[in-house]
Design an enzyme around this catalytic site. Structure first.
Site, PDB file in Angstrom:
ATOM      1  N   GLY A   1      30.619  71.396  37.504  1.00 21.45           N
ATOM      2  CA  GLY A   1      29.300  70.749  37.574  1.00 21.45           C
ATOM      3  C   GLY A   1      28.958  70.013  36.290  1.00 21.45           C
ATOM      4  O   GLY A   1      28.318  68.953  36.320  1.00 21.45           O
TER       5      GLY A   1
ATOM      6  N   PRO B   1      30.973  32.504  40.196  1.00 22.81           N
ATOM      7  CA  PRO B   1      30.270  33.154  41.309  1.00 22.81           C
ATOM      8  C   PRO B   1      30.571  32.450  42.630  1.00 22.81           C
ATOM      9  O   PRO B   1      30.562  31.225  42.691  1.00 22.81           O
ATOM     10  CB  PRO B   1      28.789  33.023  40.929  1.00 22.81           C
ATOM     11  CG  PRO B   1      28.727  31.959  39.890  1.00 22.81           C
ATOM     12  CD  PRO B   1      30.072  31.844  39.258  1.00 22.81           C
TER      13      PRO B   1
ATOM     14  N   HIS C   1      35.843  70.111  34.514  1.00 19.11           N
ATOM     15  CA  HIS C   1      34.544  70.461  33.931  1.00 19.11           C
ATOM     16  C   HIS C   1      33.530  70.940  34.977  1.00 19.11           C
ATOM     17  O   HIS C   1      32.387  71.261  34.618  1.00 19.11           O
ATOM     18  CB  HIS C   1      33.956  69.257  33.180  1.00 19.11           C
ATOM     19  CG  HIS C   1      34.593  69.025  31.839  1.00 19.11           C
ATOM     20  ND1 HIS C   1      35.818  68.439  31.686  1.00 19.11           N
ATOM     21  CD2 HIS C   1      34.175  69.320  30.586  1.00 19.11           C
ATOM     22  CE1 HIS C   1      36.121  68.373  30.403  1.00 19.11           C
ATOM     23  NE2 HIS C   1      35.151  68.906  29.713  1.00 19.11           N
TER      24      HIS C   1
ATOM     25  N   ALA D   1      46.040  40.477  27.683  1.00 16.60           N
ATOM     26  CA  ALA D   1      44.792  41.248  27.642  1.00 16.60           C
ATOM     27  C   ALA D   1      44.906  42.525  28.461  1.00 16.60           C
ATOM     28  O   ALA D   1      44.315  43.551  28.116  1.00 16.60           O
ATOM     29  CB  ALA D   1      43.638  40.398  28.168  1.00 16.60           C
TER      30      ALA D   1
ATOM     31  N   GLN E   1      36.690  67.132  37.391  1.00 13.39           N
ATOM     32  CA  GLN E   1      36.941  68.324  38.205  1.00 13.39           C
ATOM     33  C   GLN E   1      37.110  69.578  37.326  1.00 13.39           C
ATOM     34  O   GLN E   1      36.535  70.621  37.609  1.00 13.39           O
ATOM     35  CB  GLN E   1      38.193  68.095  39.062  1.00 13.39           C
ATOM     36  CG  GLN E   1      38.464  69.179  40.089  1.00 13.39           C
ATOM     37  CD  GLN E   1      37.342  69.278  41.128  1.00 13.39           C
ATOM     38  OE1 GLN E   1      36.706  68.282  41.462  1.00 13.39           O
ATOM     39  NE2 GLN E   1      37.068  70.480  41.590  1.00 13.39           N
TER      40      GLN E   1
ATOM     41  N   SER F   1      32.826  38.123  29.461  1.00 10.83           N
ATOM     42  CA  SER F   1      32.831  39.215  28.475  1.00 10.83           C
ATOM     43  C   SER F   1      32.339  38.682  27.141  1.00 10.83           C
ATOM     44  O   SER F   1      32.724  37.590  26.723  1.00 10.83           O
ATOM     45  CB  SER F   1      34.246  39.760  28.286  1.00 10.83           C
ATOM     46  OG  SER F   1      34.604  40.508  29.397  1.00 10.83           O
TER      47      SER F   1
ATOM     48  N   GLU G   1      40.907  41.976  36.064  1.00 10.20           N
ATOM     49  CA  GLU G   1      41.879  40.904  36.333  1.00 10.20           C
ATOM     50  C   GLU G   1      41.394  39.988  37.445  1.00 10.20           C
ATOM     51  O   GLU G   1      40.654  40.401  38.327  1.00 10.20           O
ATOM     52  CB  GLU G   1      43.266  41.458  36.675  1.00 10.20           C
ATOM     53  CG  GLU G   1      43.476  41.858  38.107  1.00 10.20           C
ATOM     54  CD  GLU G   1      43.208  43.322  38.321  1.00 10.20           C
ATOM     55  OE1 GLU G   1      43.758  43.891  39.265  1.00 10.20           O
ATOM     56  OE2 GLU G   1      42.422  43.906  37.570  1.00 10.20           O
TER      57      GLU G   1
HETATM   58  C1  LIG Z   1      34.355  44.937  33.032  1.00 11.56           C
HETATM   59  C2  LIG Z   1      34.671  43.571  33.520  1.00 11.56           C
HETATM   60  C3  LIG Z   1      34.906  42.574  32.611  1.00 11.56           C
HETATM   61  C4  LIG Z   1      35.197  41.287  33.038  1.00 11.56           C
HETATM   62  N1  LIG Z   1      35.383  40.320  32.109  1.00 11.56           N
HETATM   63  C5  LIG Z   1      35.604  39.065  32.505  1.00 11.56           C
HETATM   64  C6  LIG Z   1      35.712  38.002  31.554  1.00 11.56           C
HETATM   65  O1  LIG Z   1      35.662  38.226  30.348  1.00 11.56           O
HETATM   66  N2  LIG Z   1      35.883  36.744  31.999  1.00 11.56           N
HETATM   67  C7  LIG Z   1      35.975  36.469  33.323  1.00 11.56           C
HETATM   68  O2  LIG Z   1      36.157  35.312  33.658  1.00 11.56           O
HETATM   69  N3  LIG Z   1      35.863  37.438  34.248  1.00 11.56           N
HETATM   70  C8  LIG Z   1      35.672  38.721  33.876  1.00 11.56           C
HETATM   71  N4  LIG Z   1      35.519  39.697  34.806  1.00 11.56           N
HETATM   72  C9  LIG Z   1      35.531  39.316  36.209  1.00 11.56           C
HETATM   73  C10 LIG Z   1      36.848  39.586  36.817  1.00 11.56           C
HETATM   74  O3  LIG Z   1      37.749  38.604  36.371  1.00 11.56           O
HETATM   75  C11 LIG Z   1      36.664  39.567  38.315  1.00 11.56           C
HETATM   76  O4  LIG Z   1      35.850  40.649  38.701  1.00 11.56           O
HETATM   77  C12 LIG Z   1      38.019  39.652  38.979  1.00 11.56           C
HETATM   78  O5  LIG Z   1      38.588  38.402  38.763  1.00 11.56           O
HETATM   79  C13 LIG Z   1      37.975  39.948  40.433  1.00 11.56           C
HETATM   80  O6  LIG Z   1      37.291  38.931  41.070  1.00 11.56           O
HETATM   81  P1  LIG Z   1      36.093  39.279  42.036  1.00 11.56           P
HETATM   82  O7  LIG Z   1      35.141  40.178  41.336  1.00 11.56           O
HETATM   83  O8  LIG Z   1      35.600  37.984  42.566  1.00 11.56           O
HETATM   84  O9  LIG Z   1      36.757  40.134  43.188  1.00 11.56           O
HETATM   85  P2  LIG Z   1      37.436  39.581  44.517  1.00 11.56           P
HETATM   86  O10 LIG Z   1      38.496  38.598  44.163  1.00 11.56           O
HETATM   87  O11 LIG Z   1      36.372  39.153  45.467  1.00 11.56           O
HETATM   88  O12 LIG Z   1      38.133  40.891  45.048  1.00 11.56           O
HETATM   89  C14 LIG Z   1      37.473  41.829  45.922  1.00 11.56           C
HETATM   90  C15 LIG Z   1      38.545  42.701  46.559  1.00 11.56           C
HETATM   91  O13 LIG Z   1      39.420  41.904  47.380  1.00 11.56           O
HETATM   92  C16 LIG Z   1      40.770  42.036  46.964  1.00 11.56           C
HETATM   93  N5  LIG Z   1      41.427  40.737  47.067  1.00 11.56           N
HETATM   94  C17 LIG Z   1      40.989  39.544  46.631  1.00 11.56           C
HETATM   95  N6  LIG Z   1      41.863  38.589  46.911  1.00 11.56           N
HETATM   96  C18 LIG Z   1      42.908  39.184  47.502  1.00 11.56           C
HETATM   97  C19 LIG Z   1      44.146  38.741  48.041  1.00 11.56           C
HETATM   98  N7  LIG Z   1      44.490  37.461  47.998  1.00 11.56           N
HETATM   99  N8  LIG Z   1      44.960  39.637  48.597  1.00 11.56           N
HETATM  100  C20 LIG Z   1      44.623  40.943  48.647  1.00 11.56           C
HETATM  101  N9  LIG Z   1      43.468  41.448  48.175  1.00 11.56           N
HETATM  102  C21 LIG Z   1      42.624  40.578  47.610  1.00 11.56           C
HETATM  103  C22 LIG Z   1      40.659  42.461  45.489  1.00 11.56           C
HETATM  104  O14 LIG Z   1      41.832  43.148  45.059  1.00 11.56           O
HETATM  105  C23 LIG Z   1      39.446  43.377  45.526  1.00 11.56           C
HETATM  106  O15 LIG Z   1      39.816  44.660  45.981  1.00 11.56           O
HETATM  107  C24 LIG Z   1      35.253  40.997  34.414  1.00 11.56           C
HETATM  108  C25 LIG Z   1      35.038  42.001  35.339  1.00 11.56           C
HETATM  109  C26 LIG Z   1      34.752  43.273  34.898  1.00 11.56           C
HETATM  110  C27 LIG Z   1      34.489  44.351  35.918  1.00 11.56           C
END
Ligand SMILES: Cc1cc2nc3c(=O)[nH]c(=O)nc-3n(C[C@H](O)[C@H](O)[C@H](O)COP(=O)(O)OP(=O)(O)OC[C@H]3O[C@@H](n4cnc5c(N)ncnc54)[C@H](O)[C@@H]3O)c2cc1C
Length: 376
Positions: free
Chosen positions: A337, A128, A335, A239, A333, A158, A360
């Site tokens: 409404g 976080p 389907h 993955a 779309q 996860s 990712e």
């Molecule tokens: C369903 C789900 C399962 C997950 N499971 C896991 C898990 O098992 N373990 C785990 O550790 N994490 C997990 N995650 C977390 C996931 O790894 C993060 O959400 C992901 O790494 C993106 O990081 P963030 O949420 O901090 O987004 P941010 O990095 O804050 O990104 C926010 C936006 O800014 C853009 N951005 C960020 N940096 C850059 C850059 N340098 N250049 C251009 N654009 C950029 C991104 O593309 C995005 O659009 C999961 C998330 C989801 C939704």
């Protein structure tokens, strides 16, 4: 390259489809609406020997090929993507790093219980507040005799809270940013490990994602010290292909449901399937689903042949991320409404498919991997 499936792969695919239809489909609505962890489904997957399919039998697996695993994920996700996602996190994010980088002792200790489905795996990388190694409460590892102690916080884990064995990335060289990360195996019931907060998600609601806190928690180093960054790239590529297969399974369901609906739904005196605008949406959906599948199978082929697959996995991920959301948007779309109604599965497919491709790490997002390789 031969894209034809062997008789064994076809039988496995069919048995996964029959299993999904019989056991997963009936519970999938409730799992999504109430965010229920599908514990009974996971037990049944273990009985089917699906929990460690592509790991060698000496570690409790079935010794099958990686494509068989991908085929199973694709089939299961047609009926319940949350269940398939729990399986993908377990196999690709938790068991795979142990298999690839674990000592013989770590492999014999952890892999059999994971492959047999006696224990579930989880994955803790994201933190976080900022990227791993930069976050205010970053997880830091300190040496304690033969083992390590972890302190700090993770989020979006996860299978958080329900897993027994976690792969956790922690800082081991504070001067090196992400290059100072190492991987650790942490047992969920270790003193000092707590699951803090369940994160309510838009989709894949049956796969728990939680915050986790580590307070002097015992951990064992996985692989080489300070090599976490390279491991992360490979794990996320591996993955990504698995979650891409889940997206493709969801798309197949969206396509089949849309074809059926277009033939049945009558507007202005005839089925909407006679309208060219609807036909073109179906054609787009079929093309995107087909091309996603081909890209995934080709990347799997590289992986199985032991060739470099990181760039191809990133290209696949980039394509599938967009194509799969497009397919599910078009299903809504077609389907009309009803596509927007919670009474039908279509809106869930859209929510689930988005979840498969946002997991990712931002430093590993596919465009950066592809461009980095092009400009080397
Ligand atoms: C369903 C789900 C399962 C997950 N499971 C896991 C898990 O098992 N373990 C785990 O550790 N994490 C997990 N995650 C977390 C996931 O790894 C993060 O959400 C992901 O790494 C993106 O990081 P963030 O949420 O901090 O987004 P941010 O990095 O804050 O990104 C926010 C936006 O800014 C853009 N951005 C960020 N940096 C850059 C850059 N340098 N250049 C251009 N654009 C950029 C991104 O593309 C995005 O659009 C999961 C998330 C989801 C939704």
């Amino acid at each position: 390259m031969d894209f034809n499936l062997t008789d064994e792969q076809q039988m496995l695919k069919q048995s996964a489809r029959d299993f999904g239809k019989k056991h997963l489909e009936p519970l999938s609505l409730e799992i999504d609406h109430k965010s229920i962890f599908p514990a009974s489904n996971i037990k049944k997957l273990a009985k089917m020997d699906f929990m460690g399919l592509f790991y060698p039998d000496e570690y409790g697996g079935l010794g099958m090929d990686f494509l068989s695993y991908i085929l199973i994920l694709e089939e299961l996700s047609r009926y319940c993507a949350s269940t398939a996602a729990v399986l993908a996190a377990h196999c690709s994010l938790a068991a795979y790093p142990i298999y690839k980088w674990g000592s013989e002792e770590q492999k014999t200790t952890y892999l059999p219980m994971l492959c047999l489905g006696e224990k579930l795996g989880g994955f803790a990388l994201a933190e976080p507040g900022d990227a791993p190694a930069y976050a205010p409460d970053k997880v830091v590892a300190t040496k304690d005799g033969e083992t390590y102690r972890l302190n700090g916080k993770k989020y979006y884990v996860s299978n958080g809270g329900v897993a027994d064995i976690y792969i956790v990335f922690a800082v081991t060289d504070p001067t090196a940013g992400m290059k100072g990360l190492s991987a650790f195996v942490v047992e969920g019931n270790t003193s000092g490990v707590t699951t803090d907060k369940y994160i309510e998600k838009m989709g894949l609601r049956g796969m728990p994602t939680t915050e986790m806190a580590f307070d002097n928690a015992k951990a064992s180093l996985l692989g080489t010290l300070n090599q976490g960054s390279a491991m992360i790239q490979e794990i996320l590529a591996c993955a990504g292909v698995a979650f891409g297969a889940i997206a493709t399974g969801i798309c197949q369901t969206a396509l089949e449901a849309s074809i059926k609906y277009a033939k049945e739904r009558v507007q202005f005196g005839g089925p909407i399937a006679r309208l060219q605008a609807v036909q073109w949406m179906l054609a787009d959906m079929a093309a995107n689903t087909h091309l996603s599948r081909l890209a995934i199978y080709q990347t799997v082929n590289l992986f199985e042949e032991g060739k470099s697959f990181i760039t191809e996995a990133a290209i696949t991920r980039m394509f599938v991320a967009k194509a799969s959301v497009d397919v599910c948007m078009q299903a809504v779309q077609v389907h009309g409404g009803y596509g927007y109604s919670k009474e039908m599965i279509i809106e869930r497919l859209l929510r689930d498919v988005k979840g498969t491709m946002v997991s990712e790490n931002s430093s590993e997002f596919p465009q950066a991997v592809i461009a980095g390789n092009l400009l080397r």
